[in-house]
Scaffold this motif. Structure first.
Motif, mmCIF file in Angstrom:
data_model
loop_
_atom_site.group_PDB
_atom_site.id
_atom_site.type_symbol
_atom_site.label_atom_id
_atom_site.label_comp_id
_atom_site.label_asym_id
_atom_site.label_seq_id
_atom_site.Cartn_x
_atom_site.Cartn_y
_atom_site.Cartn_z
ATOM 1 N N ASN A 35 4.081 -1.393 -0.613
ATOM 2 C CA ASN A 35 5.047 -1.922 -1.542
ATOM 3 C C ASN A 35 4.665 -2.835 -2.612
ATOM 4 O O ASN A 35 5.251 -3.108 -3.625
ATOM 5 N N TYR A 36 3.530 -3.294 -2.301
ATOM 6 C CA TYR A 36 2.804 -4.277 -3.155
ATOM 7 C C TYR A 36 1.432 -3.740 -3.929
ATOM 8 O O TYR A 36 1.069 -4.557 -4.741
ATOM 9 N N ALA A 37 0.868 -2.969 -3.557
ATOM 10 C CA ALA A 37 -0.456 -2.433 -3.756
ATOM 11 C C ALA A 37 -0.640 -0.713 -3.825
ATOM 12 O O ALA A 37 -0.073 0.058 -3.096
ATOM 13 N N TRP A 38 -1.472 -0.388 -4.563
ATOM 14 C CA TRP A 38 -1.792 1.181 -4.635
ATOM 15 C C TRP A 38 -3.101 1.220 -3.963
ATOM 16 O O TRP A 38 -4.073 0.839 -4.252
ATOM 17 N N VAL A 39 -3.148 1.668 -2.570
ATOM 18 C CA VAL A 39 -4.145 1.912 -1.991
ATOM 19 C C VAL A 39 -4.268 3.508 -1.235
ATOM 20 O O VAL A 39 -3.496 4.352 -1.836
ATOM 21 N N LYS A 40 -5.141 3.740 -0.399
ATOM 22 C CA LYS A 40 -5.510 4.933 -0.192
ATOM 23 C C LYS A 40 -3.904 5.847 0.253
ATOM 24 O O LYS A 40 -3.922 7.043 0.100
ATOM 25 N N ALA A 41 -3.221 5.096 1.042
ATOM 26 C CA ALA A 41 -1.882 5.896 1.626
ATOM 27 C C ALA A 41 -0.924 6.243 0.651
ATOM 28 O O ALA A 41 0.061 7.082 0.807
ATOM 29 N N ASN A 42 -0.996 5.657 -0.652
ATOM 30 C CA ASN A 42 0.008 6.145 -1.926
ATOM 31 C C ASN A 42 -0.510 6.193 -3.013
ATOM 32 O O ASN A 42 0.205 6.356 -4.102
ATOM 33 N N SER A 43 -1.870 6.015 -3.372
ATOM 34 C CA SER A 43 -2.360 6.049 -4.731
ATOM 35 C C SER A 43 -2.700 7.584 -5.189
ATOM 36 O O SER A 43 -3.109 7.826 -6.331
#
Length: 140
Positions: A35-43
């Motif tokens: 919810n705060y960052a673009w990481v592997k799970a959502n980018s």
């Protein structure tokens, strides 16, 4: 470009007297980081425009995820003392690698405000960027 200590102060987003560790730059835990960052799970493996996720408690966006961020400091060991928000250690005095902080669009496990990496300034990475900032005065 912020020093490493300035970067961490902004990333943690809390005041020194609240007792908070704020390891996830605003998120309550590792699961909430999406919810705060673009990481592997959502980018989807790509960088995103800044400000599309929630900001931390200081109103600063994207302190984790998207791209690692260059810091002004030369990479080297940090003294084993308690970090105080009023301190701004300058790091190593010589070397060819600069500190990188945060995490990137491809990060799955290194997603905390204490994540610390290094890199040669003359090399290119597609997941390293920088943040411009201006020091206004002493931290309180």
């Amino acid at each position: 470009i912020p020093t490493e200590a300035e970067w961490e102060y902004a990333a943690r987003g809390r005041t020194a007297d609240d007792g908070s560790k704020d390891l996830f730059a605003g998120a309550k835990d590792a699961n909430d980081v999406v919810n705060y960052a673009w990481v592997k799970a959502n980018s989807n493996g790509v960088t995103h425009e800044v400000g599309l996720k929630k900001p931390n408690a200081r109103g600063v966006y994207d302190m984790l995820g998207n791209v690692y961020e260059w810091c002004l400091d030369i990479y080297g060991p940090i003294a084993k003392t308690d970090w105080d928000y009023a301190m701004n250690p300058t790091g190593a005095t010589s070397g060819t690698e600069r500190v990188q902080r945060g995490s990137s669009k491809g990060s799955a496990s290194s997603i905390t405000t204490t994540t610390r990496d290094k890199g040669e300034q003359t090399k290119y990475w597609n997941d390293v960027g920088f943040r411009l900032c201006r020091t206004l005065g002493q931290y309180k």
